[in-house]
Write a protein that holds these residues in place. Structure first.
Motif, mmCIF file in Angstrom:
data_model
loop_
_atom_site.group_PDB
_atom_site.id
_atom_site.type_symbol
_atom_site.label_atom_id
_atom_site.label_comp_id
_atom_site.label_asym_id
_atom_site.label_seq_id
_atom_site.Cartn_x
_atom_site.Cartn_y
_atom_site.Cartn_z
ATOM 1 N N VAL A 104 0.858 -1.186 0.000
ATOM 2 C CA VAL A 104 0.000 0.000 0.000
ATOM 3 C C VAL A 104 0.893 1.234 0.000
ATOM 4 O O VAL A 104 2.111 1.141 0.200
ATOM 5 N N ASN A 105 0.303 2.393 -0.209
ATOM 6 C CA ASN A 105 1.028 3.657 -0.161
ATOM 7 C C ASN A 105 0.740 4.358 1.161
ATOM 8 O O ASN A 105 -0.417 4.418 1.601
ATOM 9 N N ASP A 106 1.789 4.871 1.793
ATOM 10 C CA ASP A 106 1.566 5.630 3.012
ATOM 11 C C ASP A 106 1.062 7.022 2.678
ATOM 12 O O ASP A 106 0.759 7.330 1.518
ATOM 13 N N LYS A 107 0.961 7.871 3.672
ATOM 14 C CA LYS A 107 0.399 9.210 3.471
ATOM 15 C C LYS A 107 1.193 10.019 2.457
ATOM 16 O O LYS A 107 0.633 10.856 1.733
ATOM 17 N N MET A 108 2.509 9.785 2.384
ATOM 18 C CA MET A 108 3.376 10.538 1.480
ATOM 19 C C MET A 108 3.486 9.887 0.106
ATOM 20 O O MET A 108 4.221 10.372 -0.761
ATOM 21 N N GLY A 109 2.787 8.758 -0.086
ATOM 22 C CA GLY A 109 2.798 8.090 -1.383
ATOM 23 C C GLY A 109 3.883 7.055 -1.551
ATOM 24 O O GLY A 109 4.041 6.500 -2.646
ATOM 25 N N ASN A 110 4.641 6.752 -0.495
ATOM 26 C CA ASN A 110 5.692 5.743 -0.590
ATOM 27 C C ASN A 110 5.090 4.337 -0.492
ATOM 28 O O ASN A 110 4.276 4.077 0.400
ATOM 29 N N PRO A 111 5.485 3.412 -1.372
ATOM 30 C CA PRO A 111 4.978 2.034 -1.274
ATOM 31 C C PRO A 111 5.594 1.303 -0.088
ATOM 32 O O PRO A 111 6.816 1.318 0.096
ATOM 33 N N ILE A 112 4.754 0.681 0.720
ATOM 34 C CA ILE A 112 5.222 -0.065 1.884
ATOM 35 C C ILE A 112 4.530 -1.426 1.925
ATOM 36 O O ILE A 112 3.484 -1.621 1.314
ATOM 37 N N LEU A 113 5.143 -2.353 2.644
ATOM 38 C CA LEU A 113 4.547 -3.665 2.893
ATOM 39 C C LEU A 113 4.074 -3.705 4.342
ATOM 40 O O LEU A 113 4.822 -3.346 5.252
ATOM 41 N N ILE A 114 2.849 -4.157 4.537
ATOM 42 C CA ILE A 114 2.282 -4.147 5.884
ATOM 43 C C ILE A 114 1.353 -5.339 6.061
ATOM 44 O O ILE A 114 0.687 -5.773 5.118
ATOM 45 N N SER A 115 1.340 -5.888 7.258
ATOM 46 C CA SER A 115 0.383 -6.943 7.621
ATOM 47 C C SER A 115 -0.089 -6.680 9.040
ATOM 48 O O SER A 115 0.549 -5.945 9.801
ATOM 49 N N VAL A 116 -1.198 -7.299 9.396
ATOM 50 C CA VAL A 116 -1.785 -7.052 10.715
ATOM 51 C C VAL A 116 -2.143 -8.378 11.377
ATOM 52 O O VAL A 116 -2.464 -9.366 10.697
ATOM 53 N N ILE A 117 -2.045 -8.408 12.698
ATOM 54 C CA ILE A 117 -2.456 -9.563 13.496
ATOM 55 C C ILE A 117 -3.718 -9.165 14.259
ATOM 56 O O ILE A 117 -3.723 -8.159 14.979
ATOM 57 N N LEU A 118 -4.771 -9.955 14.085
ATOM 58 C CA LEU A 118 -6.069 -9.650 14.686
ATOM 59 C C LEU A 118 -6.476 -10.786 15.617
ATOM 60 O O LEU A 118 -6.412 -11.952 15.247
ATOM 61 N N VAL A 119 -6.867 -10.425 16.838
ATOM 62 C CA VAL A 119 -7.424 -11.386 17.787
ATOM 63 C C VAL A 119 -8.903 -11.043 17.956
ATOM 64 O O VAL A 119 -9.240 -9.927 18.351
ATOM 65 N N TRP A 120 -9.771 -12.006 17.636
ATOM 66 C CA TRP A 120 -11.202 -11.718 17.631
ATOM 67 C C TRP A 120 -12.010 -12.901 18.157
ATOM 68 O O TRP A 120 -11.507 -14.012 18.278
ATOM 69 N N LYS A 121 -13.272 -12.630 18.446
ATOM 70 C CA LYS A 121 -14.185 -13.685 18.873
ATOM 71 C C LYS A 121 -15.604 -13.286 18.491
ATOM 72 O O LYS A 121 -15.912 -12.101 18.313
ATOM 73 N N VAL A 122 -16.464 -14.283 18.368
ATOM 74 C CA VAL A 122 -17.876 -14.031 18.083
ATOM 75 C C VAL A 122 -18.545 -13.548 19.361
ATOM 76 O O VAL A 122 -18.434 -14.169 20.416
ATOM 77 N N GLU A 123 -19.240 -12.423 19.263
ATOM 78 C CA GLU A 123 -19.937 -11.868 20.430
ATOM 79 C C GLU A 123 -21.446 -11.992 20.285
ATOM 80 O O GLU A 123 -22.140 -12.348 21.234
ATOM 81 N N ASP A 124 -21.977 -11.696 19.117
ATOM 82 C CA ASP A 124 -23.415 -11.808 18.836
ATOM 83 C C ASP A 124 -23.606 -12.938 17.830
ATOM 84 O O ASP A 124 -23.204 -12.826 16.668
ATOM 85 N N THR A 125 -24.206 -14.042 18.253
ATOM 86 C CA THR A 125 -24.290 -15.232 17.402
ATOM 87 C C THR A 125 -25.259 -15.073 16.238
ATOM 88 O O THR A 125 -25.184 -15.824 15.260
ATOM 89 N N PHE A 126 -26.185 -14.118 16.316
ATOM 90 C CA PHE A 126 -27.139 -13.931 15.229
ATOM 91 C C PHE A 126 -26.472 -13.281 14.014
ATOM 92 O O PHE A 126 -26.664 -13.713 12.870
#
Length: 284
Positions: A104-126
């Motif tokens: 993706v491009n950062d705010k200044m337009g430079n191409p960067i590589l980025i990934s994210v780690i997400l910890v999640w759970k189901v809260e509303d089963t419907f």
């Protein structure tokens, strides 16, 4: 928009007692030669058996009656419900998700590589079952979208934007908080609770990584040189004042300039200085 509805089931152990009585009635019908009673007992036993459900810790059962949502059971143990209910099992455990490295491009337009780690759970089963098509795919796509938006909102570092108060590579707590808020807002429609969200990988894209590394090295060299010169000036000043206060030698302006020049060369040079011994006068 509908939300989760808790359903209170019957105690499964009472249903076991009812099943035993039904079996006893079946045996009685067979022994006494009452086929109608035996058939009725078989049907009743089958319905009782079909109504048993077992729910493990951190699991939930979503119950439907001919497509109509009737409620969710989150209690753990043995229960009995309407045997005509359809049952969908959902895990309520916390789960990890690590996104792919995206460019993706950062705010200044430079191409960067980025990934994210997400910890999640189901809260509303419907919501994950009936508000979105495939909630796990929905999580991946929305997380990817949130990461792209986050990367485009901040510069990679202070080299590109010296006035920036928050950058991707330095203000990790602020960035992770912003990312968590963005992902939580997007996943609310699917009934997903974000426990933690943080950047797992961050780097310049390969095509500009070498240039950015050279720029950082140059900045580090300039900063180091500035510190060396600042220290050298202080040392020269201290040496001149000490010589003057002890009346060891008197310098005119030319000799003082020569000494300052020589000391600065010695103190600021990259390589080891090799002295040249003057066997004549100071004016030679």
């Amino acid at each position: 928009m509908k939300t989760e509805k808790n359903l209170v089931p019957f105690n499964g152990y009472f249903a076991i007692v009812a099943l035993l009585l039904s079996l006893a009635f079946l045996i009685f019908g067979i022994v006494e030669g009452h086929p109608f009673d035996a058939i009725l007992a078989i049907i009743l036993s089958s319905l009782i058996l079909k109504g048993f459900i077992i729910i493990s810790p951190n699991s939930a059962k979503v119950l439907l009656l001919f497509g109509d949502y009737k409620g969710t059971i989150k209690q753990n143990g043995l229960f009995w419900v309407n045997p005509f209910f359809s049952r969908i099992t959902l895990s309520m455990k916390a789960r990890n998700f690590e996104s792919e490295k995206i460019k993706v491009n950062d705010k200044m337009g430079n191409p960067i590589l980025i990934s994210v780690i997400l910890v999640w759970k189901v809260e509303d089963t419907f919501k994950p079952l009936f508000e979105v098509d495939n909630y796990e795919s929905f999580i991946r796509i929305q997380t990817d979208s949130a990461v792209r938006k986050l990367a485009g909102s901040f510069p990679y570092d202070h080299f590109e934007d010296e006035k920036a108060t928050v950058t991707l590579s330095t203000n990790f707590d602020d960035i992770n908080t912003a990312l968590e808020n963005e992902v939580s807002e997007r996943l609310e429609i699917a009934g997903i609770k974000v426990i933690e969200s943080r950047i797992g990988y961050l780097a310049y894209a390969p095509e500009i990584a070498h240039s950015m590394l050279r720029r950082q090295q140059a900045s580090a060299v300039v900063a180091a040189r500035h510190k060396i010169v600042e220290g050298a000036v202080g040392m020269v000043e201290s040496a001149l004042n000490l010589l003057d206060s002890k009346n060891i030698i008197t310098f005119d302006e030319d000799k003082k300039a020569t000494m300052v020049s020589n000391l600065m060369v010695v103190l600021c040079g990259d390589s080891e200085t090799k002295p040249v011994i003057n066997t004549g006068t100071l004016n030679q």
